[in-house]
Scaffold this active site. Sequence first.
Site, PDB file in Angstrom:
ATOM      1  N   GLY A  10       0.841  -1.206  -0.274  1.00 14.59           N
ATOM      2  CA  GLY A  10      -0.236  -0.065  -0.137  1.00 14.59           C
ATOM      3  C   GLY A  10       0.835   1.180  -0.172  1.00 14.59           C
ATOM      4  N   GLY A  12      -0.375   4.489   0.224  1.00 15.97           N
ATOM      5  CA  GLY A  12      -1.378   5.832   0.450  1.00 15.97           C
ATOM      6  C   GLY A  12      -0.386   6.582   1.353  1.00 15.97           C
ATOM      7  N   ALA A  14      -0.270   6.078   4.906  1.00 19.03           N
ATOM      8  CA  ALA A  14       0.423   5.172   5.764  1.00 19.03           C
ATOM      9  C   ALA A  14       1.397   4.535   5.256  1.00 19.03           C
ATOM     10  CB  ALA A  14      -0.749   4.279   6.260  1.00 19.03           C
ATOM     11  N   GLY A  15       1.333   3.966   4.092  1.00 19.59           N
ATOM     12  CA  GLY A  15       2.310   2.975   3.258  1.00 19.59           C
ATOM     13  C   GLY A  15       3.820   4.142   2.968  1.00 19.59           C
ATOM     14  N   ARG A 298     -19.581  13.111  13.193  1.00 17.60           N
ATOM     15  CA  ARG A 298     -20.327  12.325  12.281  1.00 17.60           C
ATOM     16  C   ARG A 298     -21.511  11.642  12.612  1.00 17.60           C
ATOM     17  NH1 ARG A 298     -14.923  11.821   8.282  1.00 17.60           N
ATOM     18  NH2 ARG A 298     -14.769  14.003   8.159  1.00 17.60           N
ATOM     19  N   GLU A 404      -5.664   3.351   7.561  1.00 18.01           N
ATOM     20  CA  GLU A 404      -6.981   2.823   7.669  1.00 18.01           C
ATOM     21  C   GLU A 404      -7.405   1.418   7.825  1.00 18.01           C
ATOM     22  OE1 GLU A 404     -10.027   4.833   5.019  1.00 18.01           O
ATOM     23  OE2 GLU A 404     -11.346   3.491   5.603  1.00 18.01           O
ATOM     24  N   SER A 419      -7.978  11.102  10.714  1.00 17.78           N
ATOM     25  CA  SER A 419      -7.346   9.749   9.808  1.00 17.78           C
ATOM     26  C   SER A 419      -6.058  10.312   9.231  1.00 17.78           C
ATOM     27  CB  SER A 419      -8.241   9.259   8.679  1.00 17.78           C
ATOM     28  OG  SER A 419      -7.879   8.395   8.289  1.00 17.78           O
TER      29      SER A 419
HETATM   30  C1  LIG Z   1     -13.322  11.144  -0.068  1.00 18.54           C
HETATM   31  C2  LIG Z   1     -12.868  11.169   1.141  1.00 18.54           C
HETATM   32  C3  LIG Z   1     -12.279  12.330   1.565  1.00 18.54           C
HETATM   33  C4  LIG Z   1     -11.497  12.161   2.871  1.00 18.54           C
HETATM   34  N1  LIG Z   1     -10.986  13.150   3.675  1.00 18.54           N
HETATM   35  C5  LIG Z   1     -10.374  13.330   4.767  1.00 18.54           C
HETATM   36  C6  LIG Z   1      -9.652  14.375   5.561  1.00 18.54           C
HETATM   37  O1  LIG Z   1      -9.797  15.317   5.024  1.00 18.54           O
HETATM   38  N2  LIG Z   1      -9.079  13.868   6.615  1.00 18.54           N
HETATM   39  C7  LIG Z   1      -8.724  12.720   7.095  1.00 18.54           C
HETATM   40  O2  LIG Z   1      -8.306  12.742   8.130  1.00 18.54           O
HETATM   41  N3  LIG Z   1      -9.207  11.737   6.150  1.00 18.54           N
HETATM   42  C8  LIG Z   1      -9.984  11.871   5.188  1.00 18.54           C
HETATM   43  N4  LIG Z   1     -10.537  10.701   4.719  1.00 18.54           N
HETATM   44  C9  LIG Z   1     -10.036   9.413   5.241  1.00 18.54           C
HETATM   45  C10 LIG Z   1      -8.712   9.254   4.555  1.00 18.54           C
HETATM   46  O3  LIG Z   1      -8.426   9.829   3.255  1.00 18.54           O
HETATM   47  C11 LIG Z   1      -8.179   7.624   4.522  1.00 18.54           C
HETATM   48  O4  LIG Z   1      -8.586   7.115   5.951  1.00 18.54           O
HETATM   49  C12 LIG Z   1      -6.641   7.569   4.199  1.00 18.54           C
HETATM   50  O5  LIG Z   1      -6.264   8.289   3.206  1.00 18.54           O
HETATM   51  C13 LIG Z   1      -6.335   6.059   4.090  1.00 18.54           C
HETATM   52  O6  LIG Z   1      -5.129   5.950   3.970  1.00 18.54           O
HETATM   53  P1  LIG Z   1      -4.110   4.832   3.701  1.00 18.54           P
HETATM   54  O7  LIG Z   1      -2.844   4.976   3.527  1.00 18.54           O
HETATM   55  O8  LIG Z   1      -4.486   3.866   4.930  1.00 18.54           O
HETATM   56  O9  LIG Z   1      -4.636   3.987   2.455  1.00 18.54           O
HETATM   57  P2  LIG Z   1      -5.041   4.397   1.273  1.00 18.54           P
HETATM   58  O10 LIG Z   1      -4.788   5.867   0.682  1.00 18.54           O
HETATM   59  O11 LIG Z   1      -6.459   3.831   0.722  1.00 18.54           O
HETATM   60  O12 LIG Z   1      -4.088   3.227   0.372  1.00 18.54           O
HETATM   61  C14 LIG Z   1      -4.370   2.118   0.210  1.00 18.54           C
HETATM   62  C15 LIG Z   1      -3.063   1.345  -0.621  1.00 18.54           C
HETATM   63  O13 LIG Z   1      -2.956   0.292  -0.572  1.00 18.54           O
HETATM   64  C16 LIG Z   1      -2.883  -0.441  -1.820  1.00 18.54           C
HETATM   65  N5  LIG Z   1      -3.765  -1.783  -1.869  1.00 18.54           N
HETATM   66  C17 LIG Z   1      -5.116  -1.937  -1.546  1.00 18.54           C
HETATM   67  N6  LIG Z   1      -5.327  -3.267  -1.570  1.00 18.54           N
HETATM   68  C18 LIG Z   1      -4.032  -3.946  -2.062  1.00 18.54           C
HETATM   69  C19 LIG Z   1      -3.770  -5.246  -2.725  1.00 18.54           C
HETATM   70  N7  LIG Z   1      -4.654  -6.283  -2.573  1.00 18.54           N
HETATM   71  N8  LIG Z   1      -2.631  -5.470  -3.226  1.00 18.54           N
HETATM   72  C20 LIG Z   1      -1.697  -4.355  -3.283  1.00 18.54           C
HETATM   73  N9  LIG Z   1      -1.958  -3.101  -3.038  1.00 18.54           N
HETATM   74  C21 LIG Z   1      -3.248  -2.782  -2.204  1.00 18.54           C
HETATM   75  C22 LIG Z   1      -3.822   0.583  -2.574  1.00 18.54           C
HETATM   76  O14 LIG Z   1      -3.120   0.548  -4.091  1.00 18.54           O
HETATM   77  C23 LIG Z   1      -2.899   1.813  -2.031  1.00 18.54           C
HETATM   78  O15 LIG Z   1      -1.802   2.161  -2.662  1.00 18.54           O
HETATM   79  C24 LIG Z   1     -11.188  10.749   3.777  1.00 18.54           C
HETATM   80  C25 LIG Z   1     -11.747   9.773   2.930  1.00 18.54           C
HETATM   81  C26 LIG Z   1     -12.719  10.029   1.629  1.00 18.54           C
HETATM   82  C27 LIG Z   1     -13.483   8.833   1.328  1.00 18.54           C
END
Ligand SMILES: Cc1cc2nc3c(=O)[nH]c(=O)nc-3n(C[C@H](O)[C@H](O)[C@H](O)COP(=O)(O)OP(=O)(O)OC[C@H]3O[C@@H](n4cnc5c(N)ncnc54)[C@H](O)[C@@H]3O)c2cc1C
Length: 664
Positions: A10, A12, A14-15, A298, A404, A419
Amino acid sequence: MAEPRILVVGGGLAGLACTMRLAELGVHVDLVSLVPVKRSHSVCAQGGINSVNALTRQQGDTEWKHFDDTVYGGDFLQHQPPVKEMADWGPRIVDLMDRLGVPFNRTTEGFRDQRRFGGTLYKRTSFAGATTGQQLLYALDEQVRRREVEGLVTKWEFWDFLTPVLDERGRCRGAVCQDLVTMQFRAFQADAVVLASGGNGLIYGRSTMSMVCTGSAVSRAYQAGAWYGNGEFIQVHPTAIPGADKLRLMSESARGEGGRVWVPRKPQDPRDPREIPEAERCYFLEERYPKYGNLVPRDIATREIFDICTNEGLSVEKDRLCVYLDLTHIPRETLDRKLGGILEIYEKFQGVDPRSMPMKIFPAVHYSMGGLWVDYTRSGDGGMLEGSPRNQQTSIPGLYAIGECDYQYHGANRLGANSLLSCIFSGLFVAPSLKAAREEGSRGGEPTKLFDAAVRRQEERHRELLSRTAGTENPYDLHQQLGGLMTRVATVVRRNEQLADAYGEVCQMEERWRRCAVSDTGNWTNQNVVFTKALGDMFPVAKVILKGALLRDECRGAHFKPQFSMPGIEAVEPAAKRAEAERWCDRFEENTRKWLKSTIAACGPGGEPDISYQDVDTSLIPPRPRLYGLVGAEVIEEVWKERQAARSAAEGLTGGVGVAVAAP
Ligand SMILES: Cc1cc2nc3c(=O)[nH]c(=O)nc-3n(C[C@H](O)[C@H](O)[C@H](O)COP(=O)(O)OP(=O)(O)OC[C@H]3O[C@@H](n4cnc5c(N)ncnc54)[C@H](O)[C@@H]3O)c2cc1C
């Protein structure tokens, strides 16, 4: 000993944060992502990131208050040490991102501008217009690219994580992934594997999340033995644009900048909303929650909007549930500067300019508070001990989860803008733990036969799917049915009969999935088979959500069962009010004893979730009733405070005592 190597799944926030810090520590990272990391769902985050800051400090804010708002907003369901640590790191994280070049909005004096988000009375949220996620992601991506050039990071974009590889002791030694272009399989050996794979909104069909948020990676880890925590806690965001294809978020920042939610007092008033006089508008959030107004947490805003449309019949439209979110009283220049990104989204998809016409919005599935269960080590000051190999480790040694996809920080309800903080925080914080884990778990190279066998199993599964050309089920239809069912029974209002029925239906759908036909049988960029696999992996998590919700007979944060709700005080005469408040507090205490527990799901031998419960470490801030806007809140609070004082006096307590965190 060979060079340490960590696999991060991942890219995003976090990653990338984790990869950046690991590389800084000199550890080599293989970074796997379904999509190019810059297209990870984090890029969609709009409103901002929370931390205490110079402005709020002048008003008496502290890291402790941020921590308190987070656990109170989350209805006390999260272990407190990790949350405290996160709140303590908040200011440093925002400063770091600023230094990495994130173009945060500034005041005319050049200071970072701040806005207010839900569940707090302070302006703690730093933002970059309404595209904060994109700016943060790009800043981290730049840092990771730098390390890629140095040879410390190898990126594997368009790769699907299929399963962790466990040795005979049950320790994670790597993973099998698939190239989504050539469809080849590959085993990655690693000293530790970190899942940073985001949320699982696609289980609900339509949500505000990106179309890659299937939860597949988490489900695969769960099916391999990792526990899933608090699955039933799904956040439904109050304000999104209803759409036939997907639901698009209108960020809480719109309300943070002064946006007001209202409905006409006359049901389905046909007038142009701008012509409806103030007196004929019902600003129901402001009326019912005078302290927090439009920025109640929320879960509460969502229930109110849902209720006013479904039970009070005041939806703006008759055939489509929606309320107004009104920004038209705010100067256009301010709106463009602070909310440009989301206004463009509304304009593009609705064809209406929200600067001059109130928007029509309705709640939508948005975030998963639940996720992979992860551990931590408590530090002497009540936070998390940096570098402990237990931090963020799942129940499978050597397998970690951050962002997340873990269950750690938000309890029963996430506060807006927390988040992005938890993602970057957990990514940065886990890195030294991974280094330590490597030293703890290392025993030299693993025999290749372990990985060869794991790859072979995935190849067989893949071949079996491709051979199902005569199947009778269409995976896309089945997905729509699953999404429709989950949205109907496991979102804003939950009822036991419906949840029990839905569980049975999901089991049947899972059976039907085994008869899905794959129309593309090719071995080049076969999206059809990738989606079908991800769909198959949605059912186990859907069952975790439903079973957790069915068993949890209470209301907590986003989990609302009308049958177990605790309405406010009805009595008016002071003595009767007091007596009712005493009874209310008795019931609250009983409920806390029974239900202030994390739900832990383990995947049973037949694939059914085995549910157990784990005590929550609430040793820093004792749980208290969540009283936002409740009728009679003052008297309940008075009774509650007296009880707390009496208890502290009796126990001679001045603060919390440590609680051991035991596995279920
Ligand atoms: C529209 C929207 C707006 C938001 N706005 C806010 C905000 O303003 N403030 C806030 O605090 N939070 C906000 N959030 C929440 C926040 O955006 C997310 O919780 C956060 O970005 C998640 O980040 P992450 O790094 O955990 O995962 P993600 O950014 O979802 O990244 C997941 C990664 O995992 C990879 N992945 C997934 N499955 C696999 C697999 N099987 N194999 C290989 N790779 C995989 C994907 O390719 C991606 O790179 C919002 C959420 C939404 C939906």
